[in-house]
Design a protein around this motif. Structure first.
Motif, short mmCIF file in Angstrom:
data_model
loop_
_atom_site.label_atom_id
_atom_site.label_comp_id
_atom_site.label_asym_id
_atom_site.label_seq_id
_atom_site.Cartn_x
_atom_site.Cartn_y
_atom_site.Cartn_z
N GLY A 30 4.08 8.89 -10.56
CA GLY A 30 3.48 8.82 -11.89
C GLY A 30 2.76 10.10 -12.25
N LEU A 31 2.07 10.68 -11.28
CA LEU A 31 1.38 11.95 -11.53
C LEU A 31 2.38 13.07 -11.79
CD1 LEU A 31 -1.33 13.40 -11.65
CD2 LEU A 31 -1.17 13.77 -9.18
N LEU A 32 3.48 13.08 -11.05
CA LEU A 32 4.51 14.09 -11.27
C LEU A 32 5.12 13.95 -12.66
CD1 LEU A 32 6.49 14.17 -7.90
CD2 LEU A 32 4.85 15.85 -8.73
N ASP B 166 0.83 -1.21 0.00
CA ASP B 166 0.00 0.00 0.00
C ASP B 166 0.86 1.26 0.00
OD1 ASP B 166 -2.24 -1.60 0.10
OD2 ASP B 166 -2.55 -1.36 2.25
N ALA B 167 1.87 1.27 0.86
CA ALA B 167 2.74 2.45 0.95
C ALA B 167 3.52 2.66 -0.34
CB ALA B 167 3.70 2.30 2.14
N GLY B 168 4.08 1.58 -0.86
CA GLY B 168 4.83 1.70 -2.11
C GLY B 168 3.97 2.18 -3.25
N ASN B 169 2.76 1.66 -3.34
CA ASN B 169 1.84 2.06 -4.42
C ASN B 169 1.44 3.53 -4.29
OD1 ASN B 169 1.87 -0.39 -5.69
ND2 ASN B 169 -0.03 -1.13 -4.75
N ALA B 170 1.25 3.99 -3.04
CA ALA B 170 0.88 5.40 -2.83
C ALA B 170 1.99 6.33 -3.33
CB ALA B 170 0.61 5.66 -1.35
N VAL B 171 3.22 5.96 -3.03
CA VAL B 171 4.36 6.78 -3.48
C VAL B 171 4.50 6.70 -5.00
CG1 VAL B 171 6.84 7.17 -3.33
CG2 VAL B 171 5.57 6.48 -1.29
N ARG B 172 4.37 5.50 -5.55
CA ARG B 172 4.52 5.33 -7.00
C ARG B 172 3.42 6.06 -7.78
NH1 ARG B 172 7.02 0.35 -5.41
NH2 ARG B 172 5.01 -0.59 -4.88
N THR B 173 2.21 6.08 -7.24
CA THR B 173 1.11 6.81 -7.89
C THR B 173 1.43 8.30 -7.94
OG1 THR B 173 -0.52 5.19 -7.15
CG2 THR B 173 -1.36 7.36 -7.78
N TYR B 174 1.97 8.82 -6.85
CA TYR B 174 2.35 10.23 -6.81
C TYR B 174 3.45 10.52 -7.83
CZ TYR B 174 4.54 14.52 -5.03
OH TYR B 174 5.08 15.78 -4.92
N TYR C 245 9.36 22.34 -14.93
CA TYR C 245 9.90 20.99 -15.06
C TYR C 245 10.86 20.65 -13.92
CZ TYR C 245 12.39 16.97 -16.96
OH TYR C 245 12.95 15.74 -17.13
N PRO C 246 11.82 21.52 -13.58
CA PRO C 246 12.75 21.18 -12.49
C PRO C 246 12.06 20.87 -11.16
CG PRO C 246 13.57 23.07 -13.72
CD PRO C 246 12.16 22.81 -14.20
N LYS C 247 10.97 21.60 -10.87
CA LYS C 247 10.25 21.38 -9.62
C LYS C 247 9.66 19.98 -9.57
CE LYS C 247 6.09 23.02 -9.20
NZ LYS C 247 4.93 23.93 -9.05
N TYR C 248 8.98 19.57 -10.63
CA TYR C 248 8.37 18.25 -10.65
C TYR C 248 9.43 17.15 -10.70
CZ TYR C 248 3.87 20.52 -11.43
OH TYR C 248 2.74 21.29 -11.28
N SER D 244 10.90 11.57 -4.11
CA SER D 244 9.91 10.57 -3.71
C SER D 244 10.40 9.15 -3.95
CB SER D 244 8.60 10.80 -4.47
OG SER D 244 8.09 12.09 -4.18
N LYS D 245 11.17 8.95 -5.01
CA LYS D 245 11.71 7.61 -5.26
C LYS D 245 12.59 7.14 -4.11
CE LYS D 245 11.52 8.05 -10.28
NZ LYS D 245 12.28 8.28 -11.55
N GLY D 246 13.19 8.09 -3.41
CA GLY D 246 14.02 7.75 -2.26
C GLY D 246 13.22 7.09 -1.15
N PHE D 247 11.93 7.42 -1.04
CA PHE D 247 11.09 6.79 -0.02
C PHE D 247 10.88 5.30 -0.29
CE2 PHE D 247 9.75 11.25 0.57
CZ PHE D 247 9.92 11.35 1.94
N ILE D 248 10.76 4.95 -1.56
CA ILE D 248 10.59 3.54 -1.91
C ILE D 248 11.83 2.74 -1.54
CG2 ILE D 248 10.27 1.94 -3.84
CD1 ILE D 248 8.56 4.07 -5.18
N ASP D 249 13.00 3.29 -1.85
CA ASP D 249 14.25 2.61 -1.49
C ASP D 249 14.41 2.50 0.02
OD1 ASP D 249 14.90 2.36 -4.17
OD2 ASP D 249 16.12 4.18 -4.21
N ALA D 250 14.10 3.58 0.72
CA ALA D 250 14.25 3.60 2.17
C ALA D 250 13.30 2.62 2.84
CB ALA D 250 14.03 5.01 2.70
N LEU D 251 12.09 2.53 2.33
CA LEU D 251 11.10 1.61 2.89
C LEU D 251 11.53 0.17 2.65
CD1 LEU D 251 8.37 1.57 4.35
CD2 LEU D 251 7.26 1.54 2.10
N ASP D 252 12.09 -0.10 1.50
CA ASP D 252 12.61 -1.43 1.19
C ASP D 252 13.73 -1.80 2.16
OD1 ASP D 252 13.21 -3.82 -0.44
OD2 ASP D 252 14.99 -2.71 -1.01
N GLU D 253 14.63 -0.87 2.42
CA GLU D 253 15.75 -1.13 3.32
C GLU D 253 15.26 -1.35 4.75
OE1 GLU D 253 17.88 2.41 2.55
OE2 GLU D 253 18.71 1.68 0.65
#
Length: 236
Positions: A29-31, A19-27, A43-46, A53-62
């Protein structure tokens, strides 16, 4: 990755972790879609927020991997005193401690990263009050400024739901990073030592339960935060 230590196949994400990974990945994808549908100047902001945000997926995996290893090594610890352990159990105990420390440090690291992320996203300027602030400081800032109140309330309620376990884990994290390590803290919390007395190790089962609680809190926090942020962008 670390399940290879136990000759096991790679993890298949499920439950709160999925659930957490999908929530981050959905965000993310929207960006990614926003980067190509808005002015070039934005563009630089997004792009920066997507990378962040991708860092959260890696950190959660670790975090999950450290928690899993901690739990597996804890299964082999049955003695309450170091002197009662055979050499193999002592090795398992030290492996448990290593991954337990790694897990609770990563747990609060994710929360503080989320605090920094929301501080930037919502322009809270928490750094004007405190140069080094935590996730919990950001929650207080949101409450004081009445910014995104529905999100703040959800996150606050979640924090309170897991407060007891989080307080114990945070105390160990602070001791590990700033003062002494978690095992020495456990020794200090015991009664006045008697010469020749056996060394009592920390309550492994309780620590594993607290860590599981903390992991659940982090997963649910990321799910709530990123689902809310994604919905806000979609509406805007």
């Amino acid at each position: 990755m670390l399940r290879v230590l136990f000759n096991e196949p790679k993890r298949i994400d499920s439950g709160l972790l999925l659930d957490a990974g999908n929530a981050v990945r959905t965000y993310i994808g929207l960006l990614e879609s926003k980067k190509h549908s808005h002015l070039a100047s934005e563009y630089p902001k997004y792009h920066r927020r997507a990378i962040w945000s991708k860092g959260f997926i890696d950190a959660l995996d670790e975090l999950e991997q450290s928690k899993y290893c901690c739990e597996r090594y804890a299964e082999h610890i049955s003695k309450a005193f170091l002197e009662e352990m055979n050499p193999q159990e002592i090795e398992e105990y030290h492996r448990f401690v290593y991954f337990y420390k790694n897990a609770f440090i990563r747990l609060f690291s994710i929360l503080d990263k989320l605090g920094t992320f929301m501080n930037d996203l919502f322009e809270l300027k928490t750094e004007t009050l405190k140069s080094r602030f935590s996730y919990f400081t950001v929650l207080r800032r949101m409450h004081e400024k009445k910014i995104h109140g529905s999100l703040e309330l959800q996150l606050y309620n979640l924090k309170m739901e897991y407060k007891s376990a989080l307080d114990r884990l945070r105390n160990q994290r602070n001791m590990e990073i700033h003062y002494i390590n978690a095992e020495m803290l456990d020794d200090l919390m015991q009664k006045e030592p008697i010469p020749g007395e056996r060394i009592h190790v920390e309550n492994v089962k309780s620590n594993v339960v607290d860590l599981q609680q903390g992991f659940e809190m982090v997963c649910r926090t990321l799910t709530i935060a990123f689902s809310y942020i994604t919905a806000s962008i979609a509406k805007g």
